[in-house]
Write an enzyme that holds these catalytic residues in place. Structure first.
Site, mmCIF file in Angstrom:
data_model
loop_
_atom_site.group_PDB
_atom_site.id
_atom_site.type_symbol
_atom_site.label_atom_id
_atom_site.label_comp_id
_atom_site.label_asym_id
_atom_site.label_seq_id
_atom_site.Cartn_x
_atom_site.Cartn_y
_atom_site.Cartn_z
ATOM 1 N N PRO A 2 45.636 39.852 28.744
ATOM 2 C CA PRO A 2 46.878 40.399 28.697
ATOM 3 C C PRO A 2 47.032 41.359 29.659
ATOM 4 O O PRO A 2 46.248 42.480 29.943
ATOM 5 C CB PRO A 2 47.116 41.067 27.107
ATOM 6 C CG PRO A 2 45.523 40.740 26.654
ATOM 7 C CD PRO A 2 44.783 39.866 27.763
ATOM 8 N N GLU A 3 48.348 41.492 30.238
ATOM 9 C CA GLU A 3 48.747 42.544 31.207
ATOM 10 C C GLU A 3 49.800 43.351 30.398
ATOM 11 O O GLU A 3 50.218 43.173 29.493
ATOM 12 C CB GLU A 3 49.164 41.817 32.399
ATOM 13 C CG GLU A 3 48.115 40.637 33.006
ATOM 14 C CD GLU A 3 48.403 40.336 34.435
ATOM 15 O OE1 GLU A 3 48.918 40.860 35.340
ATOM 16 O OE2 GLU A 3 47.944 39.084 34.658
ATOM 17 N N ARG A 118 36.731 35.753 22.917
ATOM 18 C CA ARG A 118 35.707 36.303 23.651
ATOM 19 C C ARG A 118 35.114 37.367 23.150
ATOM 20 O O ARG A 118 34.169 37.838 23.781
ATOM 21 C CB ARG A 118 36.095 36.334 25.253
ATOM 22 C CG ARG A 118 36.871 34.949 25.758
ATOM 23 C CD ARG A 118 35.725 33.929 26.392
ATOM 24 N NE ARG A 118 34.944 34.716 27.428
ATOM 25 C CZ ARG A 118 35.090 34.698 28.640
ATOM 26 N NH1 ARG A 118 36.405 34.039 29.127
ATOM 27 N NH2 ARG A 118 34.264 35.130 29.366
ATOM 28 N N ARG A 266 38.988 35.582 42.123
ATOM 29 C CA ARG A 266 39.949 35.359 41.135
ATOM 30 C C ARG A 266 40.964 34.380 42.046
ATOM 31 O O ARG A 266 41.387 34.334 42.942
ATOM 32 C CB ARG A 266 40.851 36.316 40.990
ATOM 33 C CG ARG A 266 40.016 37.569 40.029
ATOM 34 C CD ARG A 266 39.441 37.217 38.952
ATOM 35 N NE ARG A 266 40.430 36.589 37.860
ATOM 36 C CZ ARG A 266 40.927 37.496 36.973
ATOM 37 N NH1 ARG A 266 40.735 38.674 37.085
ATOM 38 N NH2 ARG A 266 41.655 36.923 36.109
#
Ligand SMILES: [Zn+2]
Length: 276
Positions: A2-3, A118, A266
């Site tokens: 989440p950003e 996770r 990334r």
């Protein structure tokens, strides 16, 4: 992960549902003392900085939640059936909502739950001083920062611009998805060095950083990965990607194929013609 738009979406929904509610008890996947620490404390205010969520409590302490990789908060009702917690249909339909680590029972009979496959999300009860110390160690929030301050901190830095945007000590709230999207809108190649940006490019970067993050927020965040709204449904930004996850698809501006590279470990997406 989440950003900013996902975390801000969560905070806006949390304010509607949980303000002024009192913690009754807490269930944890593992034994913990949160229940004892939170019992009887009222949620007076909910704020955000970067990707951090802060519940300001009547005890003047702060419940600090960081969702990290796959954490997301849900609001509803859960019932224990044997070893499992079952909830209403909308939440149960999405398998990402079933990795429950904590359930916070509130005074209105509803619950706030953390689903986190996770298991990297963190929950801590901290003092105001500890919150200030935390904020002093991370960068400013991209929706709050003024243009002149952004230019100043940008000029102090070297290194690749995409990695810099994702560096939480530089600016706090941007991750891999929005970094690619912002750089596309700003017409800047992700591998460019920060100190090579011209004034015009810095202007475009600043403006589009805000535009893209606000667009993500207006669509209630990105559910490419695990993020979900408080009621368990998906946000909408994943349907509107300009370049992210669009390898070999046509660029929305010039129709050339989107390129994927790996930068700083990334996946990174850009238009080889439109971005310079
Ligand atoms: Zn293009």
């Amino acid at each position: 992960m989440p950003e900013l738009p996902e975390v801000e979406t969560t905070v806006l929904l949390l304010r509607k549902k949980t303000l002024n509610k009192v913690f009754v008890c807490v269930w944890g996947e593992k034994k913990n003392n949160l229940s004892k620490k939170l019992k009887g404390k009222r949620i007076e205010k909910i704020t955000r900085h970067g990707k951090g969520i802060f519940f300001h409590l009547s005890s003047k302490e702060i419940l600090f939640i960081h969702l990290r990789m796959t954490g997301h908060l849900l609001y509803g009702k859960w019932e224990r059936k044997g070893k499992e917690w079952l909830s209403e249909e909308k939440i149960m339909q999405h398998p990402k909502n079933g990795f429950l680590r904590y359930i916070f029972f509130l005074s209105n009979g509803k619950q706030l739950a953390l689903s986190d496959q996770r298991k990297f999300a963190t929950i801590n009860l901290i003092s105001r001083k500890e919150k200030e110390d935390y904020l002093s160690r991370i960068g400013p929030d991209p929706l709050e920062i003024k243009k002149e301050d952004f230019f100043r901190i940008l000029k102090e830095r070297r290194g690749r611009i995409k990695s810099l945007l994702m560096n939480q000590q530089f600016i706090s709230g941007i991750g891999n998805i929005y970094a690619s999207e912002i750089l596309f809108k700003a017409k800047i190649r992700p591998e460019r060095n920060a100190d090579s940006l011209k004034q015009k490019e810095m202007e475009r970067l600043y403006l589009n950083m805000k535009t893209i993050l606000r667009k993500g927020l207006s669509l209630q965040g990105d559910s490419t990965s695990d993020f979900r709204l408080l009621d368990g449904r998906k946000g909408g930004y994943q349907e509107k990607h300009l370049v992210y996850n669009r390898k070999n698809l046509p660029c929305p501006v010039c129709k050339k194929k989107i390129t994927k590279t790996i930068l700083g470990g990334r996946g990174t997406y850009f238009c080889p013609k439109f971005q310079k």
